[in-house]
Design a protein around this motif. Structure first.
Motif, mmCIF file in Angstrom:
data_model
loop_
_atom_site.group_PDB
_atom_site.id
_atom_site.type_symbol
_atom_site.label_atom_id
_atom_site.label_comp_id
_atom_site.label_asym_id
_atom_site.label_seq_id
_atom_site.Cartn_x
_atom_site.Cartn_y
_atom_site.Cartn_z
ATOM 1 N N ASP A 1 0.834 -1.205 0.000
ATOM 2 C CA ASP A 1 0.000 0.000 0.000
ATOM 3 C C ASP A 1 0.870 1.258 0.000
ATOM 4 O OD1 ASP A 1 -2.299 -1.513 0.020
ATOM 5 O OD2 ASP A 1 -2.555 -1.433 2.209
ATOM 6 N N LEU A 2 1.952 1.213 0.779
ATOM 7 C CA LEU A 2 2.850 2.361 0.861
ATOM 8 C C LEU A 2 3.519 2.613 -0.487
ATOM 9 C CD1 LEU A 2 4.338 4.531 2.498
ATOM 10 C CD2 LEU A 2 5.992 2.764 3.176
ATOM 11 N N MET A 3 3.977 1.541 -1.153
ATOM 12 C CA MET A 3 4.639 1.678 -2.448
ATOM 13 C C MET A 3 3.688 2.241 -3.495
ATOM 14 S SD MET A 3 6.835 -1.871 -2.472
ATOM 15 C CE MET A 3 7.551 -1.606 -4.090
ATOM 16 N N ILE A 4 2.442 1.769 -3.491
ATOM 17 C CA ILE A 4 1.454 2.276 -4.448
ATOM 18 C C ILE A 4 1.204 3.764 -4.220
ATOM 19 C CG2 ILE A 4 -0.968 2.139 -5.168
ATOM 20 C CD1 ILE A 4 -0.816 -0.876 -4.595
ATOM 21 N N GLY A 5 1.129 4.147 -2.945
ATOM 22 C CA GLY A 5 0.895 5.554 -2.628
ATOM 23 C C GLY A 5 2.044 6.458 -3.028
ATOM 24 N N LEU A 6 3.252 5.881 -3.154
ATOM 25 C CA LEU A 6 4.421 6.676 -3.513
ATOM 26 C C LEU A 6 4.620 6.807 -5.021
ATOM 27 C CD1 LEU A 6 6.932 5.320 -0.855
ATOM 28 C CD2 LEU A 6 5.971 7.625 -0.956
ATOM 29 N N CYS A 7 3.807 6.120 -5.806
ATOM 30 C CA CYS A 7 3.943 6.170 -7.269
ATOM 31 C C CYS A 7 3.290 7.445 -7.794
ATOM 32 C CB CYS A 7 3.313 4.931 -7.909
ATOM 33 S SG CYS A 7 4.194 3.413 -7.531
ATOM 34 N N ASN A 8 3.948 8.556 -7.615
ATOM 35 C CA ASN A 8 3.395 9.829 -8.041
ATOM 36 C C ASN A 8 4.517 10.752 -8.513
ATOM 37 O OD1 ASN A 8 4.643 10.785 -5.662
ATOM 38 N ND2 ASN A 8 2.798 10.388 -4.477
ATOM 39 N N ARG A 9 4.152 11.909 -8.981
ATOM 40 C CA ARG A 9 5.128 12.848 -9.534
ATOM 41 C C ARG A 9 6.110 13.338 -8.477
ATOM 42 N NH1 ARG A 9 1.610 16.850 -13.511
ATOM 43 N NH2 ARG A 9 0.959 15.233 -15.017
ATOM 44 N N LYS A 10 5.615 13.539 -7.256
ATOM 45 C CA LYS A 10 6.487 14.026 -6.200
ATOM 46 C C LYS A 10 7.633 13.055 -5.953
ATOM 47 C CE LYS A 10 6.533 15.436 -1.341
ATOM 48 N NZ LYS A 10 5.730 15.622 -0.103
ATOM 49 N N THR A 11 7.318 11.755 -5.923
ATOM 50 C CA THR A 11 8.362 10.756 -5.701
ATOM 51 C C THR A 11 9.360 10.750 -6.851
ATOM 52 O OG1 THR A 11 6.851 9.376 -4.433
ATOM 53 C CG2 THR A 11 8.814 8.310 -5.306
ATOM 54 N N ARG A 12 8.868 10.856 -8.082
ATOM 55 C CA ARG A 12 9.771 10.882 -9.224
ATOM 56 C C ARG A 12 10.709 12.085 -9.153
ATOM 57 N NH1 ARG A 12 5.062 9.074 -12.003
ATOM 58 N NH2 ARG A 12 4.622 11.163 -12.806
ATOM 59 N N ARG A 13 10.209 13.216 -8.664
ATOM 60 C CA ARG A 13 11.073 14.390 -8.516
ATOM 61 C C ARG A 13 12.133 14.152 -7.440
ATOM 62 N NH1 ARG A 13 6.145 17.351 -9.169
ATOM 63 N NH2 ARG A 13 5.948 17.579 -6.908
ATOM 64 N N VAL A 14 11.732 13.496 -6.340
ATOM 65 C CA VAL A 14 12.684 13.197 -5.265
ATOM 66 C C VAL A 14 13.799 12.289 -5.769
ATOM 67 C CG1 VAL A 14 12.978 12.014 -3.051
ATOM 68 C CG2 VAL A 14 11.039 13.548 -3.397
ATOM 69 N N LEU A 15 13.428 11.297 -6.576
ATOM 70 C CA LEU A 15 14.421 10.369 -7.116
ATOM 71 C C LEU A 15 15.305 11.032 -8.157
ATOM 72 C CD1 LEU A 15 12.221 7.162 -7.534
ATOM 73 C CD2 LEU A 15 13.925 7.623 -5.775
ATOM 74 N N GLY A 16 14.841 12.112 -8.744
ATOM 75 C CA GLY A 16 15.647 12.803 -9.737
ATOM 76 C C GLY A 16 15.819 12.022 -11.022
ATOM 77 N N ILE A 17 14.801 11.275 -11.434
ATOM 78 C CA ILE A 17 14.906 10.497 -12.666
ATOM 79 C C ILE A 17 14.775 11.439 -13.856
ATOM 80 C CG2 ILE A 17 13.856 8.668 -14.043
ATOM 81 C CD1 ILE A 17 12.905 7.415 -11.425
ATOM 82 N N PRO A 18 15.805 11.553 -14.693
ATOM 83 C CA PRO A 18 15.766 12.501 -15.806
ATOM 84 C C PRO A 18 14.980 11.962 -16.994
ATOM 85 C CG PRO A 18 17.840 11.315 -15.811
ATOM 86 C CD PRO A 18 17.077 10.827 -14.610
ATOM 87 N N LYS A 19 14.594 12.871 -17.876
ATOM 88 C CA LYS A 19 13.903 12.495 -19.104
ATOM 89 C C LYS A 19 14.696 12.908 -20.342
ATOM 90 C CE LYS A 19 9.172 12.621 -17.315
ATOM 91 N NZ LYS A 19 7.813 13.228 -17.466
#
Length: 290
Positions: free
Chosen positions: A93-111
């Motif tokens: 449940d926690l992992m699903i809740g973290l699948c959002n834009r904010k988490t992607r920004r925290v991880l710094g995954i570039p495009k």
């Protein structure tokens, strides 16, 4: 954890061990283990599901290759039976809740892509006596990075014509982008450094056709490959002294002439077709040079 794969790095970033502690307290579970904790089990099960390991015995052989603490299959089995199943439901449940834009920004995954290559400019030896190249020729080399799709110049490093591309590659690195490069940049030890948390650099780099794959594991897929894709796997690269410490993802495709194109990457969440599409954009730097 001694060393970590990209998946473990991401999990440890978004779900550090302290986030698990409230769940353990709520379930009144006391973890007395020192060698192999509940958190270690969580990372093991995540890696096993990600790489499609066949069971505890199979995982026992593979977990050390992924940088996890090595324990025998009986320890894995006993720990899994001892930990309440409700804990993993809460973590899911926690992992699903973290699948959002904010988490992607925290991880710094570039495009955006940073496409890197070099070109050599030659003149007569008498004009540049300090930069001999071949025979009666002198030359300087420009190590160039451009931002993909935009075609904007990112950085240029000048050296003599004999300077290896790999030696100047660190000057071109930028963690804000996905590094895209050809075979001359495909050194296995560099891939290890790119996967370290403090030096993380996402990349898609072509390997030489004679590269050795050590401990390969095919990535499972529900649908057949499309287009020119032939294989999608994870492995250590090289052998003996040149063996990489970490596993990389390898996507193999064919060019229009039927020749193999072998790509190494740490973009584990992309489709193989997406990896191939990223590498095709490397042609932009050839057009830039012309």
């Amino acid at each position: 954890m001694k060393k970590s794969t990209s998946l473990s790095n991401i999990l440890q970033l978004v779900i550090p061990e302290e986030k698990m502690l409230p769940f353990l307290e709520e379930l009144k579970y006391i973890d007395v283990a020192r060698k192999f904790t509940v958190y270690d089990l969580f990372l093991f099960l995540a890696e096993a599901a990600f790489q499609q390991w066949e069971g505890y015995r199979d995982g026992e052989q593979r977990m050390a290759l992924c940088g996890q603490r090595s324990v025998d299959h009986s320890t894995l089995s006993k720990k899994a039976k001892d930990v309440p199943f409700q804990l993993f439901k809460r973590l899911l449940d926690l992992m699903i809740g973290l699948c959002n834009r904010k988490t992607r920004r925290v991880l710094g995954i570039p495009k955006e892509l940073l496409i890197v290559d070099s070109t050599t400019i030659t003149v007569g030896l008498g004009r540049l006596t300090w930069a001999p190249h071949k025979g009666q020729k002198a030359g300087v080399k420009l190590h160039v990075g451009i931002i993909g799709d935009q075609g904007e110049l990112h950085k240029v490093t000048e050296t003599t014509g004999y300077e290896p591309d790999l030696k100047s590659c660190p000057d071109q690195l930028d963690r804000r982008f996905i590094l895209v490069a050809d075979r001359s940049y495909g050194k296995h030890k560099l891939f290890d450094s790119y996967q370290e948390q403090e030096n993380r650099q996402y990349f898609v780099i072509r390997l030489r056709d004679n590269t050795t794959f050590t401990n390969p594991i095919s990535r499972c897929r529900k649908h057949p490959f499309s287009g020119s894709i032939k294989q999608d796997l994870t492995c250590q690269l090289g052998k003996n002294m040149a063996l990489s410490q970490n596993r990389s993802r390898v996507v193999i495709l064919e060019d229009p002439k039927g020749n193999p194109v072998i790509l190494a990457t740490n973009l584990h969440w992309y489709s193989p077709e997406g990896i191939a599409e990223i590498y095709k954009k490397r042609w932009q730097i050839e057009v830039f040079f012309r």
